[in-house]
Design a protein around this motif. Structure first.
Motif, PDB file in Angstrom:
ATOM      1  N   PRO A  44     -12.268  -5.412   1.605  1.00  0.00           N
ATOM      2  CA  PRO A  44     -12.647  -4.386   2.570  1.00  0.00           C
ATOM      3  C   PRO A  44     -11.501  -3.487   2.996  1.00  0.00           C
ATOM      4  N   TRP A  45     -10.263  -3.766   2.518  1.00  0.00           N
ATOM      5  CA  TRP A  45      -9.087  -3.017   3.000  1.00  0.00           C
ATOM      6  C   TRP A  45      -9.048  -1.576   2.500  1.00  0.00           C
ATOM      7  N   HIS A  46      -9.930  -1.189   1.549  1.00  0.00           N
ATOM      8  CA  HIS A  46      -9.816   0.122   0.874  1.00  0.00           C
ATOM      9  C   HIS A  46      -9.774   1.282   1.863  1.00  0.00           C
ATOM     10  N   HIS A  72     -22.219  10.574   3.647  1.00  0.00           N
ATOM     11  CA  HIS A  72     -21.202   9.536   3.480  1.00  0.00           C
ATOM     12  C   HIS A  72     -19.851  10.242   3.417  1.00  0.00           C
ATOM     13  N   VAL A  73     -18.947   9.884   4.297  1.00  0.00           N
ATOM     14  CA  VAL A  73     -17.681  10.627   4.404  1.00  0.00           C
ATOM     15  C   VAL A  73     -16.453   9.771   4.081  1.00  0.00           C
ATOM     16  N   GLY A  74     -16.700   8.592   3.480  1.00  0.00           N
ATOM     17  CA  GLY A  74     -15.569   7.742   3.133  1.00  0.00           C
ATOM     18  C   GLY A  74     -14.895   8.224   1.859  1.00  0.00           C
ATOM     19  N   GLY A  75     -13.702   7.721   1.600  1.00  0.00           N
ATOM     20  CA  GLY A  75     -12.961   8.080   0.391  1.00  0.00           C
ATOM     21  C   GLY A  75     -13.317   7.149  -0.753  1.00  0.00           C
ATOM     22  N   PRO A  76     -12.892   7.496  -1.971  1.00  0.00           N
ATOM     23  CA  PRO A  76     -13.205   6.665  -3.141  1.00  0.00           C
ATOM     24  C   PRO A  76     -12.335   5.407  -3.192  1.00  0.00           C
ATOM     25  N   ASN A  80       0.832  -1.210   0.000  1.00  0.00           N
ATOM     26  CA  ASN A  80       0.000   0.000   0.000  1.00  0.00           C
ATOM     27  C   ASN A  80       0.864   1.257   0.000  1.00  0.00           C
ATOM     28  N   HIS A  81       1.967   1.210   0.748  1.00  0.00           N
ATOM     29  CA  HIS A  81       2.891   2.356   0.769  1.00  0.00           C
ATOM     30  C   HIS A  81       3.460   2.591  -0.627  1.00  0.00           C
ATOM     31  N   LEU A  82       3.855   1.495  -1.286  1.00  0.00           N
ATOM     32  CA  LEU A  82       4.486   1.603  -2.616  1.00  0.00           C
ATOM     33  C   LEU A  82       3.506   2.206  -3.629  1.00  0.00           C
ATOM     34  N   HIS A  83       2.268   1.720  -3.622  1.00  0.00           N
ATOM     35  CA  HIS A  83       1.263   2.281  -4.542  1.00  0.00           C
ATOM     36  C   HIS A  83       1.000   3.752  -4.220  1.00  0.00           C
ATOM     37  N   PRO A 131     -17.796  -4.808  10.302  1.00  0.00           N
ATOM     38  CA  PRO A 131     -17.333  -3.497   9.805  1.00  0.00           C
ATOM     39  C   PRO A 131     -15.853  -3.441   9.450  1.00  0.00           C
ATOM     40  N   PHE A 132     -15.103  -4.574   9.510  1.00  0.00           N
ATOM     41  CA  PHE A 132     -13.649  -4.519   9.242  1.00  0.00           C
ATOM     42  C   PHE A 132     -13.342  -3.707   7.984  1.00  0.00           C
ATOM     43  N   PRO A 133     -12.299  -2.831   7.989  1.00  0.00           N
ATOM     44  CA  PRO A 133     -11.405  -2.425   9.082  1.00  0.00           C
ATOM     45  C   PRO A 133     -11.839  -1.089   9.674  1.00  0.00           C
TER      46      PRO A 133
END
Ligand code: NAD
Ligand code: 89V
Length: 349
Positions: free
Chosen positions: A288-290, A276-280, A19-22, A241-243
């Motif tokens: 579910p990791w998004h 709704h306040v989540g990101g795209p 995830n850091h690399l992307h 609800p993970f994560p």
């Protein structure tokens, strides 16, 4: 010195570092130049080097001898953080260290004091507060929409199989408080301020793992507010609800609730608003990791901008000692079944 670009070196190319690399690849257009990667596992180093088109190494010092790096992103596991951060500090190179900062309080303090002694920039990759939903919550609180927050529940409860991506968690000496509680403590400080004292009860409800998988913590903040922090890997729930971290925050002028799916419900002056306040979803993230992955992008951007502009990060090494002190206090409170005041680090001299 006004920097336009920053040469980033990635240390550790394992499970979460993807995830850091992307994220660094996405931040190239803004001036964060992923320049080299290293992992002591040659196959992982090569895979990351080829995927992201940069030189790869199996040793951090060899990478620093070969390539000019301004900012190191250390995403190895905590047992290696003190040694790697010390190498960076001695070379005067800025470093971001993944959470948990280190295995012990003494290690964390040693990392901070080493960086201070060498005048090296240091931060901790603590990404929960940088998630879109958490920044939206902070904005509502800062605007005073619900008045002064005086009570809160911060809940991270899941039965998701975290051990599949992170098998080492099943063998850790300390688990849910040190691995995920630390994130929720950081959020509690972010929303309600510093903590005066706390009490804590832990449980091990999954017989297959070594340490505690459930913690229930009650905290009194210096502001007078009271919060409850709950974290478990052993919930058996539908609609898991993970994560996500679910929130209930009450103030003297209203309330804010963050439900599953990152829906924020704000009540003030008798009126209730939902949003709704989540990101795209991003081209490299997946459910579910998004939620966690998108937070990495915002965290890396924050680190890059603050380092580039010669400013400390919000989750600097010194700030994270305040969060880590709550981890220490929680284990102490669970051991003694009594309320504990978190230790405070002050710079020597
Ligand atoms: P992992 O074991 O999959 O990856 C760690 C990598 O570091 C491995 O590939 C290993 O070979 C490499 N490594 C170890 N020592 C090294 C050294 N001295 N030099 C170079 N490479 C070295 O672990 P992971 O699950 O990716 O976790 C890494 C860190 O990220 C942990 O501290 C974990 O708690 C944290 N993490 C954070 C989040 C989050 O921020 N939300 C989520 C998951 C994991
Ligand atoms: O986010 C993390 O720090 C992970 C997780 C909580 C998912 O297990 O370790």
């Amino acid at each position: 010195m006004v920097r336009k670009t920053v040469a980033v070196g990635m240390v550790g190319c394992g499970f979460y570092a993807q995830n850091h690399l992307h994220a660094w690849a996405d931040l190239r257009a803004e001036g964060a130049m992923l320049t080299a990667v290293c992992d002591r596992d040659p196959a992982k180093a090569e895979a990351a080097g080829q995927t992201f088109g940069v030189p790869h190494f199996t040793d951090m010092s060899a990478m620093l001898d070969a390539v000019k790096i301004d900012l190191l992103d250390i995403a190895t596991r905590m047992d290696t953080h003190r040694e790697l951060a010390a190498i960076a500090a001695e070379r005067g190179i800025a470093a971001i260290v993944q959470k948990p900062f280190a295995p012990t309080w003494e290690d964390c303090v040693a990392i901070v004091e080493k960086a201070r002694a060498h005048g090296a920039w240091l931060a901790v990759h603590e990404n929960f507060r940088f998630a879109s939903a958490m920044r939206a919550v902070k904005k509502v609180l800062t605007q005073g929409t619900i008045g002064t927050p005086n009570w809160a529940r911060l809940s991270w409860r899941t039965g998701f199989d975290v051990y599949r991506g992170q098998p080492y968690l099943a063998e850790e000496e300390k688990l849910v408080i040190q691995d995920v509680g630390i994130h929720i403590f950081d959020l509690a400080r972010y929303f309600l301020g510093e903590v005066a004292h706390l009490s804590c009860e832990t449980q091990k409800r999954n017989p297959k793992i070594r340490a505690e998988d459930t913690a229930t913590v009650m905290m009194r903040h210096e502001s007078g507010a009271v919060s409850v922090v709950e974290a478990t890997y052993a919930a058996k729930r539908g609609n898991d609800p993970f994560p996500e971290t679910l929130l209930e925050i009450e103030g003297d002028g209203g309330s804010l609730i963050l439900t599953k799916g990152e829906k924020m419900i704000v009540t003030t002056q008798g009126l209730t608003f939902e949003d709704h306040v989540g990101g795209p979803l991003l081209h490299w993230t997946s459910r579910p990791w998004h939620v966690s992955q998108e937070a990495v992008l915002h965290t890396n951007r924050h680190m890059f901008e603050r380092f580039r502009d010669g400013l400390p990060a919000d989750t600097s090494g010194e700030d994270n000692l305040r969060t880590y002190a709550l981890v220490e206090a929680a284990y102490e409170a669970a051991r003694t079944h009594a309320a504990v005041k978190p230790v405070r680090w002050t710079p020597a001299g």
